[in-house]
Design an enzyme around this catalytic site. Structure first.
Site, PDB file in Angstrom:
ATOM      1  N   LYS A 193       7.760 -13.471  -7.874  1.00 29.93           N
ATOM      2  CA  LYS A 193       6.840 -13.975  -8.905  1.00 29.93           C
ATOM      3  C   LYS A 193       7.389 -15.238  -9.555  1.00 29.93           C
ATOM      4  O   LYS A 193       6.644 -16.173  -9.857  1.00 29.93           O
ATOM      5  CB  LYS A 193       6.610 -12.907  -9.975  1.00 29.93           C
ATOM      6  CG  LYS A 193       5.858 -11.678  -9.504  1.00 29.93           C
ATOM      7  CD  LYS A 193       4.394 -11.968  -9.260  1.00 29.93           C
ATOM      8  CE  LYS A 193       3.639 -10.697  -8.928  1.00 29.93           C
ATOM      9  NZ  LYS A 193       2.211 -10.957  -8.649  1.00 29.93           N
ATOM     10  N   LYS A 223      -2.787  -7.559   4.969  1.00 29.73           N
ATOM     11  CA  LYS A 223      -3.620  -6.521   4.381  1.00 29.73           C
ATOM     12  C   LYS A 223      -4.634  -7.131   3.421  1.00 29.73           C
ATOM     13  O   LYS A 223      -4.490  -8.277   2.985  1.00 29.73           O
ATOM     14  CB  LYS A 223      -2.759  -5.487   3.662  1.00 29.73           C
ATOM     15  CG  LYS A 223      -2.078  -5.985   2.402  1.00 29.73           C
ATOM     16  CD  LYS A 223      -1.318  -4.849   1.720  1.00 29.73           C
ATOM     17  CE  LYS A 223      -0.689  -5.324   0.412  1.00 29.73           C
ATOM     18  NZ  LYS A 223       0.001  -4.229  -0.301  1.00 29.73           N
ATOM     19  N   LYS A 240      -6.665  -9.240  -3.267  1.00 26.38           N
ATOM     20  CA  LYS A 240      -7.462 -10.165  -4.084  1.00 26.38           C
ATOM     21  C   LYS A 240      -6.970 -11.595  -3.951  1.00 26.38           C
ATOM     22  O   LYS A 240      -7.756 -12.524  -3.805  1.00 26.38           O
ATOM     23  CB  LYS A 240      -7.413  -9.736  -5.556  1.00 26.38           C
ATOM     24  CG  LYS A 240      -8.001  -8.360  -5.841  1.00 26.38           C
ATOM     25  CD  LYS A 240      -7.943  -8.057  -7.333  1.00 26.38           C
ATOM     26  CE  LYS A 240      -8.428  -6.648  -7.636  1.00 26.38           C
ATOM     27  NZ  LYS A 240      -7.451  -5.613  -7.218  1.00 26.38           N
TER      28      LYS A 240
END
Length: 329
Positions: free
Chosen positions: A111, A194, A197
Site C-alpha cells: 500500500k 481474480k 474492484k
C-alpha cells in the site's frame, strides 16, 4: 459453539468474487457457528481519507449482505464505527506492538508503494485494528483470503503478547478459517487474475441482465482450440470456471467436450454463461433493491447488531482494563 468474526470494507458494491468467494459460505456458517459480521468503515480511511458518504456506503453493503441470505437474527451484522470499544482495545494492543514488525507487513509495504503520498499511521497499524476487531469478541476463527494471512498472524501475535505480558490466558489465538480445502477463486473478465474492484473486471450483484450479458460477451478469448484434448489457456479456463460456478454439470461436460473435439464456439459458451449468471443474480438484485429502499429497516438492523456487538466488546474491555490495572466501570 466456536466464535467466528468477519468484516468487509464498504468501498463499493459486492461482486461475484465476494459472493462465491465468501458470502455464500457466510450464509452457511451462520447456522453452524456463533458468528458476527461487520462492515469495516474505519478501515476504509487508510486508503480513502475523504470517502464520499460513509454511512450510505455501509447501508449498501448491509443491503447486499441481507439480499445474499445473511440473517441478523442468527448473526449480528454491525458497522465497525458503531462499536467504540474497538478503539480502546486498538490503543491497548498498539502499546505492545513495535514499529519494525508493523513496517515489515507485506500489505503495508504494498500500500505504501501504491500511495506514497498517503503513508499514514492508520495504514501502518491496520493489522492492530484488525486484531482489535477480532479479539474484542475473543473469536476462535476468522474467514480469510491469502492476502490476509499475514495480518492474521499479527492478530495471533497481539493475543500471545498480551497474554505473556500480563501472565494470563485471556485471549484465544484466532485461527484462519477456510471454507473448503481449496478457496473459490472467481476470475476477472479481462482474462487474468481474480475478480476485483480495483482491476475493473467485475460483475456486480447490482448489475442488470443487459449489463451482465454485455460484460460476459466482451470477455477476453483466443482463436479457439487447435488440437484435440489440449490444455486450456488461462483466459479460457477462466470462462469454464464461470460455467462451473453458475451452470449445471451437464452444461459443463457439454462445453468441455466441445473444447476437446475442437468444435467449441466461444459465442455459444459466453451466452450459456451469461444466461446462467442472469438467473443467479436477478433474484439477488431484486432483494438488494427491496432492502435498499427501506432505510429504516437497515438502520434498525445495524443498530441492533451494534448493541449485541458492544455487549460482547464491553465485556472484553472491562476484563482487559482489570488485567492491565485500570479502573473498571
Amino acid at each position: 459453539m466456536e466464535k467466528v468474526v468477519s468484516g468487509i470494507r464498504p468501498t463499493g458494491n459486492l461482486h461475484l468474487g465476494n459472493y462465491y468467494g465468501a458470502v455464500k459460505s457466510f450464509v452457511k456458517m451462520q447456522d453452524e457457528y456463533d458468528c458476527m459480521f461487520f462492515i469495516a468503515d474505519w478501515h476504509s480511511l487508510t486508503t480513502h481519507p475523504k470517502p464520499g458518504d460513509i454511512q450510505e456506503s455501509a447501508r449498501i453493503i448491509l443491503a447486499e449482505y441481507l439480499a445474499c441470505g445473511l440473517d441478523p437474527k442468527k448473526a449480528p451484522i454491525y458497522i465497525q464505527s458503531d462499536v467504540k470499544e474497538t478503539l480502546e482495545l486498538y490503543l491497548f494492543l498498539n502499546m505492545n506492538m513495535y514499529l519494525g514488525e508493523l513496517e515489515r507487513v507485506t500489505t503495508f509495504k504494498e500500500k505504501a508503494r501504491k500511495q506514497p503520498n498517503n503513508v499514514n499511521a492508520g495504514l501502518l497499524t491496520y493489522p492492530t485494528l484488525m486484531a482489535a476487531d477480532i479479539l474484542q469478541h475473543r473469536a476462535n476463527k476468522v474467514p480469510v483470503g491469502k492476502d490476509q494471512e499475514q495480518n492474521m498472524e499479527m492478530a495471533r501475535k497481539c493475543a500471545r503478547r498480551f497474554n505473556n505480558i500480563y501472565g494470563v490466558e485471556f485471549f484465544p489465538e484466532p485461527q484462519n478459517f477456510y471454507f473448503a480445502e481449496k478457496a473459490v477463486k472467481v476470475p476477472g473478465l479481462d482474462g487474468t487474475g481474480k475478480m476485483g474492484k480495483s482491476e475493473g473486471n467485475c460483475i456486480y450483484l447490482r448489475d442488470d441482465d443487459k449489463t451482465i450479458t454485455k460484460k460476459v460477451m466482451k470477455a477476453v478469448t483466443d482463436l479457439g482450440p487447435q488440437t484435440p484434448n489440449s490444455e486450456r489457456p488461462e483466459i479460457i479456463e477462466n470462462l469454464f470456471t464461470f460455467l462451473l460456478l453458475c451452470a449445471n454439470e451437464e452444461a459443463y461436460r457439454y462445453y468441455d467436450e466441445k473444447w476437446n473435439d475442437c468444435t467449441l464456439r466461444y459465442g455459444d459458451l459466453k451466452k450459456e454463461i451469461a444466461s446462467n449468471l442472469v438467473k443467479t443474480i436477478a433474484p439477488i438484485r431484486e432483494r438488494i433493491m427491496e432492502y435498499s429502499s427501506n432505510r429504516e429497516l437497515l438502520d434498525r438492523i445495524a443498530r441492533e447488531g451494534a448493541e449485541r456487538a458492544r455487549e460482547s466488546a464491553l465485556a472484553t474491555i472491562k476484563e482487559v482494563r482489570r488485567i492491565i490495572g485500570f479502573r473498571v466501570g
